[in-house]
Structure formats: structure tokens, C-alpha cells
Design an enzyme around this catalytic site. Sequence first.
Site, PDB file in Angstrom:
ATOM      1  CB  THR A 180      -0.806   0.010   1.334  1.00 37.22           C
ATOM      2  OG1 THR A 180      -1.637  -1.124   1.370  1.00 37.22           O
ATOM      3  CG2 THR A 180      -1.647   1.257   1.515  1.00 37.22           C
ATOM      4  NE  ARG A 200      -8.544  -7.830   2.841  1.00 37.72           N
ATOM      5  CZ  ARG A 200      -7.514  -6.983   2.940  1.00 37.72           C
ATOM      6  NH1 ARG A 200      -7.289  -6.111   2.003  1.00 37.72           N
ATOM      7  NH2 ARG A 200      -6.726  -7.018   3.975  1.00 37.72           N
ATOM      8  CB  VAL A 201     -13.211  -3.555   2.372  1.00 34.75           C
ATOM      9  CG1 VAL A 201     -12.719  -2.182   2.791  1.00 34.75           C
ATOM     10  CG2 VAL A 201     -14.113  -3.445   1.156  1.00 34.75           C
ATOM     11  N   GLY A 202      -9.885  -3.915   3.020  1.00 32.49           N
ATOM     12  CA  GLY A 202      -8.893  -3.860   4.096  1.00 32.49           C
ATOM     13  C   GLY A 202      -9.066  -2.603   4.933  1.00 32.49           C
ATOM     14  CB  THR A 245       1.396  -0.176   4.753  1.00 33.79           C
ATOM     15  OG1 THR A 245       2.615  -0.204   5.479  1.00 33.79           O
ATOM     16  CG2 THR A 245       1.254   1.168   4.063  1.00 33.79           C
ATOM     17  N   GLY A 246       0.221  -2.866   5.650  1.00 39.38           N
ATOM     18  CA  GLY A 246       0.372  -4.202   6.227  1.00 39.38           C
ATOM     19  C   GLY A 246      -0.984  -4.864   6.362  1.00 39.38           C
ATOM     20  N   GLY A 268      -4.332  -5.493   6.913  1.00 46.21           N
ATOM     21  CA  GLY A 268      -5.406  -4.587   7.305  1.00 46.21           C
ATOM     22  C   GLY A 268      -6.329  -5.133   8.375  1.00 46.21           C
TER      23      GLY A 268
END
Length: 373
Positions: free
Chosen positions: A218, A246-248, A269-270, A272
Site C-alpha cells: 500500500t 474484501r475491504v482492508g 500499511t500491512g 489490514g
Amino acid sequence: MISRRNWFLSSAALAAAAPSQAQTASGRFVSISSSNGLRAVTLAVTLMKQRNYDTLDAAISGVNIQEEDPEDNSVGYGGLPNEEGIVELDASVMHGPTRRAGSVASIRGIKTPSKIAKLVMERTDHIMLVGEGALRFAKAHGFKEEELLTEKSRKAWLIWKESLRDGRGHGNWGPGLDAPGEAGREAPEAWLRERYPNESPEFLAWAWEVATHPITGTINCLTLNGKGEMSGVTTTSGLSWKLPGRVGDSPIIGAGLFVDQDHGAAGSTGRGEENIRVAGAHTVVENMRHGMSAKEAVTDCLKRVARNYNNDRKKLEQFDLNFYALRKDGDFAGGSLWNGSYSRGQFRPRRFAVNVDGTARLEDCIYLLERKA
Ligand code: ASP
């Protein structure tokens, strides 16, 4: 009517929750970003300092570089797709001076979702649009729907499909029992070479790595100008091979991004899913609001992530998570759960990008845990 006792209680409660005084601006121009954001912070500071750009426009221009870059497989155009081979993007923006926010999630076909997130903020009475609705909204504002899957991402996705096996070693997209030779059942190098004779060994090694260890990635970019105005943006293609829809954390205001104009900004970032559970960016900003330094704020938030697994290293080893924090007074930090990662035997320390008054560099993140080889 409020009783004397209740009045006392409520003022005591308010005092306990009172933030430290709003930070004062340092007069410096600062931008920080994830490690892929060296170009972003360079551009953002240049635009703010030399061309008087608004902090959010500067941050968005910065991340547009990664969104439009087909070689960044974690953001925008060229991002690794979902399990059906379709690129779905998430992004959010927050504008400190007006205290507004906008975001889009699971949007397809638009290279620069950060721009759409800003349009949601400015041209609607909403904060978040998702999927088909977000795409229609973008098109209504003149954006063109484009194919976001590059040949590189498509082949990486196909190799992921072909790498899947059941308990007996069979895969629908793998070689059949009747396939000549052994290729495909045991040694991935052999069947990869056989199926993709024109691809370089480097590409195949990378594709195998991302097939077997789905990646996240990201870009988050935070900006501060000389007047102490702040903004932030986070944009991503999310977890590779994710379930469609899918939503992070990136488009979730308070998780992937949060800006409080009086105190500071944070992004992440990473993985989620882990961040959403601690409302990470909001937690970091809230820590700074209560007087913590950027480093302390990030460390405290990472501890809460580890606490969700009772500090069990084995479980925590399964993912990584990074926070970026920028205070209004110019103090900043990048912090990660782990000190870095091993990729094909090589240790890569976790870093973040920073630019103060025009000098950009990558700095090592502070971290909570150390990974053994
Ligand atoms: N945080 C993003 C997500 O979970 C991915 C990433 O930053 O690597 O969608």
C-alpha cells in the site's frame, strides 16, 4: 438539571479525557510515507513548498506516482488482483484544515482511487462509496474505466491459481495425472520453466514467492506544511488473491488513515485485518493528542496489536503491520511490528520514507519484535 455531584463528575471526566494542548506548527514542510513512497514525499514537499499546494493535493499527487506505476504491484494500475483475477482498489483521504474525509472501497477500473476518494469528500454528502457505485460515481465525474491488470500481474495471478493443490497434490489448474514427466507435482521450478519458457528466472521466482506468500502493500502519505496544516492519503490494491469484495483497512477512516488538524496524522500499511481491530491510525493520533511522541504513539499501538494475540510470537509471525505518524510540530515516526522480513534468504529491514524541507531519505522503522532468520 445537572446536579452538583454530576457536574463535578462530568468535569473530572472531561479533564481526564482532555488532550494535551494543540501542537504548534514548526514552520517545516514534512511528508512521510511507506517505503515505496520516496518519490511521493519528494513530490509532495516540492509542491507544498515551491508551488503552495494544499497539503491534500500534494499528498495525492505524491501517491499518484505509485498508483500509475505498473511496477508497483501493491497499488493502483498493476496491483495484484483478487482471486478471480480482477484488480479491486481501496483508498481514503483526510483534509486537516477542513476536517473532512472521503474514501472508496473495492473500486474497479480506475487507476487513481485516491482522486475518487477526494471527489467523494468534495462532491457528495457522504464519506465512503464502494464497488459498482464508486465506479459509476467516478465515471460521472469523467474518469475512464480502464483495465488495471498488467501482463505481469495476470501471469502472477495465473501462477497462483496453478500453484493451488488439494491434500493429494492435485490442482484443477495444475498438470493432470496423464501429463508427461514429473513436472508440476513436486518441483515448482521445473513446471514453471516448462509452462513459462519465455519468462526470466527472476520473474518466476518472484511470481512463486507471491503465489505462496500472498503479499500486501500500500502507500500511505502524510503531509505537513509550514503553517501547520496537515493531510493524508492511503491507497492500495489490498491483499493479493483476496476474496472479491474484501475491504482492508486502507479506506477505513480511523484504521488506514486519520488526521486531527490540532495534533497530528497517522496511516498504516500491512495486514489490514489486524489494523482494523485496533482502529490503528485513530489510536496513534489519539496517543499523540494525549501528549505522546510519534514514536511512543506508534509503539503503544503496536503493543495493542500484539496483545490481541496474547503476545504469541508464533501467531504474530504470520503477518506484519506498519504505522506512520506525523505530529503537527513536525515530530514523526515509522514503526512496524517486526524489524523486517526475509525474502529468498535475504533480510530486508522495514523502512519508511521521509522528506523534511526538501531532503528525502529512507529511515529504518522502530519495531516491536525481531524476526529470526
Ligand atoms: N493494508 C492493506 C490491506 O490490508 C494492505 C497493505 O498495506 O499491505 O488491504
